[in-house]
Scaffold this motif. Sequence first.
Motif, PDB file in Angstrom:
ATOM      1  N   GLU A  53       0.826  -1.209   0.000  1.00 36.90           N
ATOM      2  CA  GLU A  53       0.000   0.000   0.000  1.00 36.90           C
ATOM      3  C   GLU A  53       0.860   1.259   0.000  1.00 36.90           C
ATOM      4  OE1 GLU A  53      -4.222   1.099   2.005  1.00 36.90           O
ATOM      5  OE2 GLU A  53      -2.714   0.176   3.275  1.00 36.90           O
TER       6      GLU A  53
ATOM      7  N   SER B 202      -3.866  -8.982   0.264  1.00 29.98           N
ATOM      8  CA  SER B 202      -3.776  -7.660  -0.357  1.00 29.98           C
ATOM      9  C   SER B 202      -4.595  -6.652   0.443  1.00 29.98           C
ATOM     10  CB  SER B 202      -4.289  -7.728  -1.800  1.00 29.98           C
ATOM     11  OG  SER B 202      -4.239  -6.458  -2.396  1.00 29.98           O
TER      12      SER B 202
ATOM     13  N   SER C 269      -4.754  -3.334  -0.443  1.00 26.33           N
ATOM     14  CA  SER C 269      -5.163  -2.223  -1.309  1.00 26.33           C
ATOM     15  C   SER C 269      -6.163  -2.721  -2.348  1.00 26.33           C
ATOM     16  CB  SER C 269      -3.935  -1.627  -2.015  1.00 26.33           C
ATOM     17  OG  SER C 269      -4.332  -0.772  -3.060  1.00 26.33           O
ATOM     18  N   SER C 270      -7.267  -2.013  -2.454  1.00 25.00           N
ATOM     19  CA  SER C 270      -8.264  -2.386  -3.465  1.00 25.00           C
ATOM     20  C   SER C 270      -7.713  -2.206  -4.869  1.00 25.00           C
ATOM     21  CB  SER C 270      -9.528  -1.542  -3.285  1.00 25.00           C
ATOM     22  OG  SER C 270      -9.224  -0.166  -3.440  1.00 25.00           O
ATOM     23  N   PHE C 271      -6.798  -1.253  -5.053  1.00 23.09           N
ATOM     24  CA  PHE C 271      -6.195  -1.012  -6.363  1.00 23.09           C
ATOM     25  C   PHE C 271      -5.374  -2.215  -6.799  1.00 23.09           C
ATOM     26  CE2 PHE C 271      -2.862   0.735  -9.132  1.00 23.09           C
ATOM     27  CZ  PHE C 271      -3.641   1.383 -10.066  1.00 23.09           C
ATOM     28  N   SER C 272      -4.510  -2.688  -5.912  1.00 27.36           N
ATOM     29  CA  SER C 272      -3.702  -3.862  -6.223  1.00 27.36           C
ATOM     30  C   SER C 272      -4.580  -5.096  -6.386  1.00 27.36           C
ATOM     31  CB  SER C 272      -2.678  -4.093  -5.104  1.00 27.36           C
ATOM     32  OG  SER C 272      -2.013  -5.316  -5.290  1.00 27.36           O
ATOM     33  N   ARG C 273      -5.595  -5.199  -5.519  1.00 24.70           N
ATOM     34  CA  ARG C 273      -6.467  -6.368  -5.575  1.00 24.70           C
ATOM     35  C   ARG C 273      -7.216  -6.450  -6.898  1.00 24.70           C
ATOM     36  NH1 ARG C 273      -9.950  -5.221  -1.743  1.00 24.70           N
ATOM     37  NH2 ARG C 273      -8.324  -5.383  -0.169  1.00 24.70           N
ATOM     38  N   SER C 274      -7.569  -5.300  -7.471  1.00 26.63           N
ATOM     39  CA  SER C 274      -8.313  -5.303  -8.734  1.00 26.63           C
ATOM     40  C   SER C 274      -7.506  -5.953  -9.850  1.00 26.63           C
ATOM     41  CB  SER C 274      -8.699  -3.872  -9.115  1.00 26.63           C
ATOM     42  OG  SER C 274      -7.552  -3.101  -9.431  1.00 26.63           O
TER      43      SER C 274
ATOM     44  N   TYR D  66      -7.414  -9.685  -9.255  1.00 27.71           N
ATOM     45  CA  TYR D  66      -8.674 -10.252  -9.737  1.00 27.71           C
ATOM     46  C   TYR D  66      -8.678 -10.360 -11.257  1.00 27.71           C
ATOM     47  CZ  TYR D  66     -11.106 -10.042  -5.230  1.00 27.71           C
ATOM     48  OH  TYR D  66     -11.500 -10.255  -3.946  1.00 27.71           O
TER      49      TYR D  66
ATOM     50  N   ASN E 162     -16.374 -11.890  -6.602  1.00 23.90           N
ATOM     51  CA  ASN E 162     -15.641 -10.637  -6.390  1.00 23.90           C
ATOM     52  C   ASN E 162     -15.067 -10.115  -7.701  1.00 23.90           C
ATOM     53  OD1 ASN E 162     -16.141 -10.516  -3.636  1.00 23.90           O
ATOM     54  ND2 ASN E 162     -14.340 -11.734  -3.112  1.00 23.90           N
TER      55      ASN E 162
ATOM     56  N   SER F  38     -17.765  -8.392  -9.633  1.00 23.86           N
ATOM     57  CA  SER F  38     -18.081  -7.069  -9.078  1.00 23.86           C
ATOM     58  C   SER F  38     -17.012  -6.046  -9.432  1.00 23.86           C
ATOM     59  CB  SER F  38     -18.219  -7.170  -7.553  1.00 23.86           C
ATOM     60  OG  SER F  38     -19.247  -8.071  -7.206  1.00 23.86           O
ATOM     61  N   MET F  39     -15.746  -6.465  -9.440  1.00 19.95           N
ATOM     62  CA  MET F  39     -14.649  -5.530  -9.687  1.00 19.95           C
ATOM     63  C   MET F  39     -14.565  -5.111 -11.152  1.00 19.95           C
ATOM     64  SD  MET F  39     -12.881  -4.944  -6.819  1.00 19.95           S
ATOM     65  CE  MET F  39     -11.222  -4.541  -7.307  1.00 19.95           C
TER      66      MET F  39
END
Length: 1139
Positions: free
Chosen positions: A923, A981, A983-988, A991, A1019, A1022-1023
């Motif tokens: 992050e 993860s 961070s949602s940014f990294s997780r996207s 995914y 997930n 959704s992303m």
Amino acid sequence: MAETTQLTRHIEAYVASSSTPTHQASSLDAIGYLVNTNALTLEALVREMEMYLTTSDHVVRSRGILLLAEVLTRIASKPLGSSTIHSLAGFFNERLADWRAVRGALVGCLALLRRKSVVDSDAKAIAQSILQYLQVQSLGQYDRKLCFELLHCLLELYSDAVAPLGEDLIYGICEAIDTEKDPECLMLAFHIVESLAQLYPEPSGLLGSFATDIFAILEAYFPIHFTHPNSGDIHIQRDDLSRALMSAFSSTPLFEPFVIPLLLEKLSSSLHSAKIDSLKYLRECSSKYGAERISKYAKAIWSSLKDTLYTYLGEPDFSFTQAPAGGIGFPKSDIAIEAMSLLQQLIVQNSSLLVSLIIDDQDVNMIFNTIASYDVYDAIPEQEKKKLHAIGRILYITAKTSITSCNAVFQSLFSQMMDNSGFSVSNIDSSLNVDSIPSQKVKLGFLYLCIELLSGCNELIVSEVPALQYNSKSETCCVILHSFSAPLFNAFGSVLAVRADRCPLGPDIYIGVKGLQILAMFQIDIFPIPISIFEKILGKFMSIIMEGLNRTVLWEAALKALFHIGSFVQKFHDSEKAMSYRRLVVEKMVELLSLDDVTLPFSLKVEALSDIGMTGMKYMLTILQGLGGAVFANLSEVCRNVRSSEIAIQLLECYSCKLLPWIHENGGSEEFVVQFVSDIWSQAGNYVDLRAPFEKGRLYAIMKVMKISVGSCSVESQNIILQKAYSIISSHTNFQFNEVGRSPLTPEKYDISPRDEGMLSLFASVTIAVSPKTHIPNIRGVLRLFIIALLKGVVPVAQALGSMINKFISKANDAENFNDLTLEEALDVIFSTKIWVSSTDVLQGCNGTNNGSEMVLTDLCLGIANDRLLQTNAICGLSWIGKGLLLRGHEKIKDITMIFIECLISGTKSALPLTKDSLENTEEQKWDPLIMKCSADAFHVLVSDSDDCLNRKFHAIIRPLYKQRFFSSIMPIFQQLITKSLSSFSRSFLYRAYAHIISDTPQIVIVSEAKKLIPVLLNCLSMLTDDIQDKDILYGLLLVLSGILTEKNGQEAVTENAHIIINCLIKLVDYPHKTLVRETAVQCLVALSVLPHVRIYPMRTQVLRAISKCLDDRKRAVRLEAVKCQQAWASTASTSLRF
């Protein structure tokens, strides 16, 4: 000799009522084995069993007799003496009177009779005992079956012995088979009747007085109504029974007075099976009974056949897509097919009688009078059309059955049809221009009938060429056809005349085109149509083709007709007609490519060219030569004429997608293919202008041709092409292989021009398609050159590198290496070659300076060079190299995968290895979305199937189950990374990579891991809904989810997560960017409606509310699925109502 105590134990085990069936069977097998191996004689066995065979205990006696009989069955191949057989036959014959032991007696008699060694007196005695002592219908099913088998055996093998039994035999058989219902017994009963008819064949003989009684028994079974339940022990089907009954019906002419009236009566039945069987039986019986007996029923049969065809023939298929090459196509109808088979059989049997019935028939003459009133086919009333179609089929069958019937129908009806249609020899000059004939004179109904007659005549001539080739000129049908050839051409041609005030309709076009096509396709050797008419037909079709007519039905029909004619005449290479076809059609088609004809769009020219080429290999070679010339002529003009570029692309697409696959499938020589590819390279070397011919669209088309051509060639031809390509690359580009061979590589030194990029891409296409056995010259230099081009963003070169790595021979493999490098050496060249990067922003710590640095390919992927473009190009290239390794199952893929993962989770310019701390502190690091997206998309390259490279068509080495193994190894890593993860940014992006992997993994693997995958899959869905660029990935994930929902193995996981899945799908039913996403989401909701009520009932309101919006979707497919979904969920809601 077997021990007595052991034998006694086996006998006791079989005879004892307390023994299990398995124990009894093993004892029987043991005794049979002893007798077969001479360890026990049959006489000794009988002596040992004497007590069991004669005891007053009926249970033991019946089991003992059955044991002896079964032993005889098991030693069927063992020779027995005549005295032994006689004694046994007498014993079992006597036992037939013992009703408690009847099964053993039947089995024993049958085993003896099948040896064919029983004397006639014993056989007769057995038959008499059966007739005297056995009430067959009072026995159980198995015993009845044995009785029928015994009777059939006696009739077939001992006919002389049982024939004197006469009336007693016939009466006994009638009594035995009467009211039988078991399928297996019935099969035997019908065969017994057939054998009985052969035993007493004389019309005035013994069987004649019983014919009425026997047929009264058989009649009850027609038509066969088979209702027996399916069973693994019974293999008899309805058709088997029906054939057996048909053989019984036709077994003797004595049944004729009863059979034919019954069949004619059943032909009017509303039961489909009754009609089918009636027609089949009539055909078989008419063949067996003979022409004389059937002639008295001919009129009644003809009338029934005519009515049947009126009702069941169906509408003709006036479409050229599925139309047969010769006649008119009709929808398949079993009843109509059987009716026409019967008609043909009757004509063969009594041609003069049937043809006279047809010619003199009132309905035939009435339909002639009716259709004379209509010029256009569609104007004929529907009821009259049905009769027209039936009469047409009847004339077709009559013409094709025999030369006698063909001559008769042509002589009686053909001239009349031509006169009524407005065309005859007397009033039409054969030289008359077609366009000058008034269209209203053409009677389409008569021309339809002409087509049927011509088709039948043509099939007759083809089938009887040896018989007709010396007498064809004297045959009436051929003489009439020759004299009417010009009027026929004028008649059919006039239908196709297009004027300002008239455009022919679909059926009219079909009739006109099909008529001309059939005329042109008569057998070459005995052709009744003059060559001048044949050439006029070709000219007529070619004029339609050249006029274009904006791809109308007429244009497509004319092209299809030319294809059929060409496919026919190419079989006769040196015939006059074949040469005319080459001159008037094939060569004209080639000329069209060079004509700037506005009336015919170039796309239609290409379509016509390819279709005509596919008529035969010789014509194809002519087409290919013309196409090759047109390709190079247009490529040389692309700088001066924009249209030349479009033309070249269309020609190249035609060659790669249509012509080349056809050549390969039909065993054509690869000589032209090699020459065409070599000419492309020669032309490429001569282009000076940097823009020509390598603009994107043209380059892709040329590359496609190159790959498909090279991939289809032999190794020897591939070596020739590759050597040619290498020499052009070496001498006509700015790359010098001696400089490329020096280390380190310096990509900045090379400024790849559009021309050089095109040449490299073309060379890459060759290396992509070659076989592993093909030698690549200067392999080290080529690899290093490809590394430079890869870093410059030339994607085909990256694909070529992956293909080369996939096909190299490993050191561990003992196979012959056809290149100068092994796989390990090639990997060392790619991953160890130093690359000089000159940049002021190279990360500190690499070498302590800022003038530049030497690094390897993996360093560039990790961003050490601090050059965003260079890093994305390196990642893209590495993904294709990794794909080549993954397909062959190489361990190096693990290292490459970890590089992509590090780029995904860090997005930084750090060369540190993947550690726990790096996972937890992402992050705080600097993100580069382009690099992370490129790394995520690398997994799509790894797992997806590619049409451009690394497939079996281009000789890739593909290890079975490679996707499954990769999925199993990578999924735990991704699940851990996603969980950790922060961070949602990294997780996207995790995914995104995850979505690529599961979308391209076989469904069976996904379903087996459904419990673990569904939460993460949801997930992912959704992303990925926000960005329009992710719509294809989103659709792929929905297909995966749909597969889980519809598989039984995934039901448990789906049920557990039902509410989450439904909530996710509700958000997707109005997804605006892709119709297939909305449609699939609704389909998934339908699949969910069958889950247990308790799991889905709470969600019904939300689902119905969301689906109500889909009912107004702008796409019809979505609206239709929404209706199904609403009905499914509404019915689910209604189950909760309580009254």
